[in-house]
Design a protein around this motif. Structure first.
Motif, PDB file in Angstrom:
ATOM      1  N   LEU A 150      51.009 -13.222  42.246  1.00  0.00           N
ATOM      2  CA  LEU A 150      49.831 -13.918  42.768  1.00  0.00           C
ATOM      3  C   LEU A 150      49.021 -13.004  43.676  1.00  0.00           C
ATOM      4  O   LEU A 150      47.790 -12.962  43.584  1.00  0.00           O
ATOM      5  CB  LEU A 150      50.259 -15.152  43.555  1.00  0.00           C
ATOM      6  CG  LEU A 150      50.435 -16.447  42.766  1.00  0.00           C
ATOM      7  CD1 LEU A 150      51.042 -17.516  43.667  1.00  0.00           C
ATOM      8  CD2 LEU A 150      49.106 -16.945  42.216  1.00  0.00           C
ATOM      9  N   GLY A 179      47.132 -10.627  41.793  1.00  0.00           N
ATOM     10  CA  GLY A 179      46.005 -11.341  41.167  1.00  0.00           C
ATOM     11  C   GLY A 179      44.865 -11.578  42.135  1.00  0.00           C
ATOM     12  O   GLY A 179      43.696 -11.490  41.767  1.00  0.00           O
ATOM     13  N   MET A 180      45.200 -11.859  43.400  1.00  0.00           N
ATOM     14  CA  MET A 180      44.132 -12.101  44.365  1.00  0.00           C
ATOM     15  C   MET A 180      43.369 -10.817  44.673  1.00  0.00           C
ATOM     16  O   MET A 180      42.164 -10.852  44.910  1.00  0.00           O
ATOM     17  CB  MET A 180      44.702 -12.735  45.633  1.00  0.00           C
ATOM     18  CG  MET A 180      45.171 -14.162  45.354  1.00  0.00           C
ATOM     19  SD  MET A 180      45.647 -15.092  46.833  1.00  0.00           S
ATOM     20  CE  MET A 180      44.056 -15.739  47.358  1.00  0.00           C
ATOM     21  N   LEU A 181      44.072  -9.696  44.629  1.00  0.00           N
ATOM     22  CA  LEU A 181      43.398  -8.406  44.841  1.00  0.00           C
ATOM     23  C   LEU A 181      42.563  -8.031  43.622  1.00  0.00           C
ATOM     24  O   LEU A 181      41.506  -7.433  43.737  1.00  0.00           O
ATOM     25  CB  LEU A 181      44.434  -7.303  45.104  1.00  0.00           C
ATOM     26  CG  LEU A 181      45.039  -7.298  46.502  1.00  0.00           C
ATOM     27  CD1 LEU A 181      46.158  -6.275  46.597  1.00  0.00           C
ATOM     28  CD2 LEU A 181      43.956  -7.005  47.548  1.00  0.00           C
ATOM     29  N   ASN A 182      43.065  -8.366  42.452  1.00  0.00           N
ATOM     30  CA  ASN A 182      42.403  -7.975  41.207  1.00  0.00           C
ATOM     31  C   ASN A 182      42.369  -9.179  40.261  1.00  0.00           C
ATOM     32  O   ASN A 182      43.154  -9.290  39.323  1.00  0.00           O
ATOM     33  CB  ASN A 182      43.198  -6.813  40.576  1.00  0.00           C
ATOM     34  CG  ASN A 182      42.724  -6.509  39.171  1.00  0.00           C
ATOM     35  OD1 ASN A 182      41.576  -6.800  38.811  1.00  0.00           O
ATOM     36  ND2 ASN A 182      43.619  -5.973  38.342  1.00  0.00           N
ATOM     37  N   PRO A 183      41.433 -10.117  40.555  1.00  0.00           N
ATOM     38  CA  PRO A 183      41.444 -11.392  39.815  1.00  0.00           C
ATOM     39  C   PRO A 183      41.326 -11.227  38.303  1.00  0.00           C
ATOM     40  O   PRO A 183      41.865 -12.033  37.546  1.00  0.00           O
ATOM     41  CB  PRO A 183      40.235 -12.132  40.380  1.00  0.00           C
ATOM     42  CG  PRO A 183      39.975 -11.518  41.711  1.00  0.00           C
ATOM     43  CD  PRO A 183      40.391 -10.089  41.582  1.00  0.00           C
ATOM     44  N   ASP A 234      35.236 -10.279  37.208  1.00  0.00           N
ATOM     45  CA  ASP A 234      35.956 -11.313  37.947  1.00  0.00           C
ATOM     46  C   ASP A 234      35.166 -11.764  39.161  1.00  0.00           C
ATOM     47  O   ASP A 234      34.093 -11.246  39.461  1.00  0.00           O
ATOM     48  CB  ASP A 234      37.370 -10.852  38.336  1.00  0.00           C
ATOM     49  CG  ASP A 234      37.330  -9.662  39.288  1.00  0.00           C
ATOM     50  OD1 ASP A 234      36.439  -9.609  40.148  1.00  0.00           O
ATOM     51  OD2 ASP A 234      38.197  -8.781  39.161  1.00  0.00           O
ATOM     52  N   LEU A 235      35.725 -12.734  39.839  1.00  0.00           N
ATOM     53  CA  LEU A 235      35.052 -13.362  40.978  1.00  0.00           C
ATOM     54  C   LEU A 235      34.786 -12.369  42.102  1.00  0.00           C
ATOM     55  O   LEU A 235      33.700 -12.349  42.677  1.00  0.00           O
ATOM     56  CB  LEU A 235      35.921 -14.528  41.455  1.00  0.00           C
ATOM     57  CG  LEU A 235      35.314 -15.529  42.417  1.00  0.00           C
ATOM     58  CD1 LEU A 235      35.801 -16.940  42.087  1.00  0.00           C
ATOM     59  CD2 LEU A 235      35.646 -15.194  43.853  1.00  0.00           C
ATOM     60  N   ASN A 236      35.760 -11.521  42.395  1.00  0.00           N
ATOM     61  CA  ASN A 236      35.551 -10.563  43.485  1.00  0.00           C
ATOM     62  C   ASN A 236      34.400  -9.608  43.190  1.00  0.00           C
ATOM     63  O   ASN A 236      33.595  -9.294  44.067  1.00  0.00           O
ATOM     64  CB  ASN A 236      36.828  -9.768  43.763  1.00  0.00           C
ATOM     65  CG  ASN A 236      37.887 -10.617  44.463  1.00  0.00           C
ATOM     66  OD1 ASN A 236      37.678 -11.816  44.678  1.00  0.00           O
ATOM     67  ND2 ASN A 236      39.017 -10.017  44.786  1.00  0.00           N
ATOM     68  N   LEU A 255      38.202 -14.540  50.597  1.00  0.00           N
ATOM     69  CA  LEU A 255      38.386 -13.362  51.447  1.00  0.00           C
ATOM     70  C   LEU A 255      38.028 -13.610  52.907  1.00  0.00           C
ATOM     71  O   LEU A 255      38.398 -12.831  53.784  1.00  0.00           O
ATOM     72  CB  LEU A 255      37.570 -12.187  50.899  1.00  0.00           C
ATOM     73  CG  LEU A 255      37.859 -11.788  49.441  1.00  0.00           C
ATOM     74  CD1 LEU A 255      37.049 -10.559  49.054  1.00  0.00           C
ATOM     75  CD2 LEU A 255      39.346 -11.523  49.230  1.00  0.00           C
ATOM     76  N   TRP A 290      41.913 -20.469  43.001  1.00  0.00           N
ATOM     77  CA  TRP A 290      43.290 -20.381  43.451  1.00  0.00           C
ATOM     78  C   TRP A 290      43.725 -21.697  44.064  1.00  0.00           C
ATOM     79  O   TRP A 290      42.911 -22.460  44.550  1.00  0.00           O
ATOM     80  CB  TRP A 290      43.448 -19.245  44.475  1.00  0.00           C
ATOM     81  CG  TRP A 290      43.135 -17.893  43.932  1.00  0.00           C
ATOM     82  CD1 TRP A 290      42.012 -17.153  44.192  1.00  0.00           C
ATOM     83  CD2 TRP A 290      43.927 -17.117  43.030  1.00  0.00           C
ATOM     84  NE1 TRP A 290      42.073 -15.955  43.509  1.00  0.00           N
ATOM     85  CE2 TRP A 290      43.235 -15.910  42.786  1.00  0.00           C
ATOM     86  CE3 TRP A 290      45.157 -17.325  42.408  1.00  0.00           C
ATOM     87  CZ2 TRP A 290      43.731 -14.913  41.944  1.00  0.00           C
ATOM     88  CZ3 TRP A 290      45.660 -16.334  41.568  1.00  0.00           C
ATOM     89  CH2 TRP A 290      44.937 -15.146  41.344  1.00  0.00           C
TER      90      TRP A 290
END
Lengths: 512, 512
Positions: free
Chosen positions: A67, A70-74, B190-192, B321, B350
């Motif tokens: 996870l 994934g949050m770093l690299n969605p 992606d979102l980021n 973030l 998420w």
């Protein structure tokens, strides 16, 4: 002044006291709120024992790592990717590896000729007597005794010859046995186009699997792959397709059921730990009323012949383009009390037409709902289905590949899981998306339908649900559950052993 | 025998009678079920008068045509397409054209420097004294008195010169003023990544819009574009950015609010039918506690200075973030009774971290929720928010462009609408996705959040909601509603006229 001062001081203390109270009561309220909410989640009622808690730690360690990545690299988060792109990485995921080993209970929604792995399908194409024929987008496969007995339905050529003549044959063949392509978004721009290709696959393999010896071998393999994926029991939807042999015999639907039962007995003999399988008779919904009359006759016959093997009835095919349940109400009412229903309903993005099947499914007292993707757009259906504990058969990869949803975190099942709705995870047609067994779907479900802190309890509940919401009667249900519990305990022990966790009950202080 | 026969006959009649009853009762039950379900939908309570019914016929005629085309060619269905691809076709849609003309009530969620159209932004770049500077992915724009007064923050060049020197300048500039690209799926994986580009846009235009005369011109234009799009009232989230003039003066947050108020008065003088605007002070959430302390001081000051203009407080920025609300609980509790909250919460895919903002928003008694995309994954939040009638501000295009959802039929708002949850449709930052006003978002909402037979009642309810859930006090609220009703009646008459429907009350038979 002194009086005023102490009064002021008292007031200050009183107000800041109130404020501190407000703050601490805020955190208390918040804590309570979160606990209450978490208590609604699927699996929240389960209590893990000490060994399970240790396995849970291992699982959650892996899960949080994936996870956080994934949050770093969605874009790299697997459930946000198309399965054709994520599968390779999934094979290497520690969470996936644990899920593979986990006793998953039952597989409750898959279709007769779309279950065995692509590699097995490919192996079948090396058999003697197999002929192939290109027709438009299709590549039909069928067995014939010899060249002289070819039928006129197509320009058949021996597969052996085609294989020898065509350099790119294996690649060509792969393209005809599954939907897997490098860029699914481009190749299948919408739901109708991917369904066209999907239906073609059933046509391509239909006659190859319909050859009697292969038919039984195929079903045996289906059971074997599920068994190897730690599934103990299956309820399969079947069209009861035409089965043939090289002498021209066509087996009747009743005989086809007989072949299934024979193969199942054979398999259970070879693998006694496999609990069994049942068939949901599920012919096409793209038909007229008199064809449905015929379906019902067949249903009655096979129920009489194999009462323990036949679980119930359903209708299949692309819902948006097929006939709605409402087309067949008189017939369905007629058999309502003699059979269980397992209707496909709401496998659609549209609202206000196809999805009315959900209303008929519930009014007809369906036992489970196939897909039910649109159920949340129907609050009254949802209410009724929840009250009547109608499980929803969710097939994550299928819904993604067949273009209902891209990022699986947007799948309505995330909402169902959060609300404690009885969900079961299914695989639909793993054959055609290059999957195998149930584990890939379970991985997607675990990593996208639960919250960050959804843990082993969710997985355990999904396994229990798959048994509890099966069509087994009470006795068999509790029998299977007991057997599953034994496998589960073994799984827990195995994980601890594999991870070098020496399990011993914490000694009490008195013992020291 | 005769006796037996008539008995049999009676039995047959009795059974088939029962059966017919079962059938007819099935259809009755079904009808009732569907009616009950439809009665929950947003707008279901509204009763259309005869004129509205005629307009509804026109609307539904257009809508069904677009839906039917979509069912034949799902890839061509506009809400299933990315806005960058669907906009052109939307401009030609008859449904869209009706929605443009429809009095939409209020715009309740948009951000100070992301609202005016891209063409207006481009027009600003032709002003004297404007300088540009490339820095990494950014292209900053700022006004200076002359070359000698350039600051050292960047290597500024006169925009006039750059324009003359660079052939592809207009195209380059467009790329720096909006997210619009030919292939958004590739450009923003992606979102980021899309948020990075998005935040850059605010940086690019920030200093250009911060120049005092432009600042007022920009806000005037925002109001004008909304007014032209048949919106009567706006609640805008504002950072209160640094505003400057060419003599080096930097305006304080309090003065910036003053500039807004002054411009609003000016606009209302020019367009008396525009009802007004309020500001939700909404600075960045990417800050520490002491910065929030400063925010609260500013909030108190501007509330005191402009009590009628300041609607409340929020924190903005990418939720995944940025800091969660829980980071600032003491401060937020402190002002809870002195201000209304309009918290962004749950703008995420998420589950189990960012989305906990939803819990804090509800516990802090927020007036509305910005986006609330994840609310359905939180059944207790949903229950509490529904009970307390906390409206959700849904921005369809924003959620699509900023990568929460692709096909808008999968947006949770479809579920909210079906369940009668108070939804308001918002535009967030139309500037940066090449939209203008509210109508594009309304079109997406109408064509994807409602059922096939959701009609003018849904649109009317969305307009009423936007007023009812605004922060206006009771008197102003009813005043605006009355004025909106007059516009609505005119709209109804205009549509009938335009479509050549001669409206006359059906004459009663007695009159003939």
């Amino acid at each position: 002044m002194g009086h005023v001062r102490s009064g002021t001081l008292f007031l200050v203390l009183f107000i800041s006291g109130l404020f501190l109270n407000a703050k601490s009561s805020y955190w208390d309220d918040r804590e309570k709120f979160i606990r209450k909410e978490k208590s609604r989640e699927l699996g929240a009622d389960l209590v893990l024992n000490e060994k399970e808690e240790k396995v849970n730690e291992i699982l959650m360690n892996y899960k949080l790592r994936e996870l956080d990545e994934g949050m770093l690299n969605p874009a790299g988060y697997l459930p946000a990717q198309h399965f054709f792109h994520s599968k390779k990485a999934m094979d290497k995921s520690k969470v996936f590896n644990l899920i593979q080993k986990l006793p998953k209970g039952a597989s409750l929604h898959s279709h007769d000729t779309g279950i065995a792995s692509e590699e097995f399908l490919l192996s079948l194409t090396h058999k003697e007597n197999l002929y192939g024929c290109e027709r438009g987008q299709n590549f039909l496969l069928k067995f014939f005794k010899d060249n002289s007995s070819l039928d006129n339905s197509c320009q058949w050529k021996s597969l052996k010859k085609m294989r020898a003549q065509r350099k790119d044959f294996e690649e060509f063949l792969r393209g005809k046995l599954s939907l897997v392509v490098a860029d699914p978004m481009v190749k299948y721009p919408d739901l109708n186009s991917v369904w066209r290709a999907f239906i073609n696959l059933f046509r391509n393999v239909g006659n190859m699997i319909g050859y009697k010896p292969v038919f039984q071998e195929y079903f045996y393999q289906v059971l074997k792959e599920l068994h190897e994926d730690n599934v103990m029991y299956m309820e399969m939807r079947g069209l009861l397709p035409e089965v043939y042999d090289l002498d021209g015999k066509i087996y009747s639907p009743e005989e086809v059921v007989g072949l299934y039962v024979e193969t199942l007995e054979h398999f259970k003999h070879d693998y006694p730990s496999f609990y069994g399988a049942k068939l949901i008779y599920a012919p096409s919904r793209h038909v007229d009323n008199s064809t449905v009359d015929n379906y019902l006759k067949i249903l009655k016959n096979i129920q009489k012949l194999y009462p323990d093997f036949i679980a119930g009835f359903d209708l299949v095919g692309q819902e948006d383009l097929g006939k709605p349940l409402s087309e067949f109400i008189p017939q369905l009412l007629e058999i309502k009390d003699q059979t269980k229903f397992f209707f496909h309903a709401g496998e659609t993005n549209w609202e206000g037409e196809t999805d009315l099947n959900l209303i008929d499914a519930v009014l007809l007292n369906t036992t489970r709902i196939g897909h039910g993707y649109a159920i949340l757009k129907h609050p009254e259906v949802y209410r009724a289905a929840k009250k009547n504990r109608i499980a929803i058969e969710v097939s994550p990869i299928s819904n993604q590949v067949l273009k209902l949803v891209d990022d699986l975190r947007n799948h309505p099942a995330a909402i169902l899981v959060a609300d404690g709705y009885p969900v079961v995870i299914c695989c639909d047609d793993p054959s055609f998306w290059g999957a195998k067994g149930l584990s890939y779907d379970w991985y997607y479900a675990f990593m996208s339908f639960g919250s960050r802190d959804s843990d082993l309890k969710l997985l355990k509940q999904l396994a229990i649900n798959s048994i509890a919401y099966s069509s087994l009667d009470l006795v068999d249900n509790s029998d299977l559950l007991t057997k599953w519990q034994l496998s589960w305990n073994t799984f827990i022990d195995d994980v601890l052993k594999e991870h070098g966790v020496m399990y011993s009950k914490p000694r009490s202080i008195v013992d020291v």
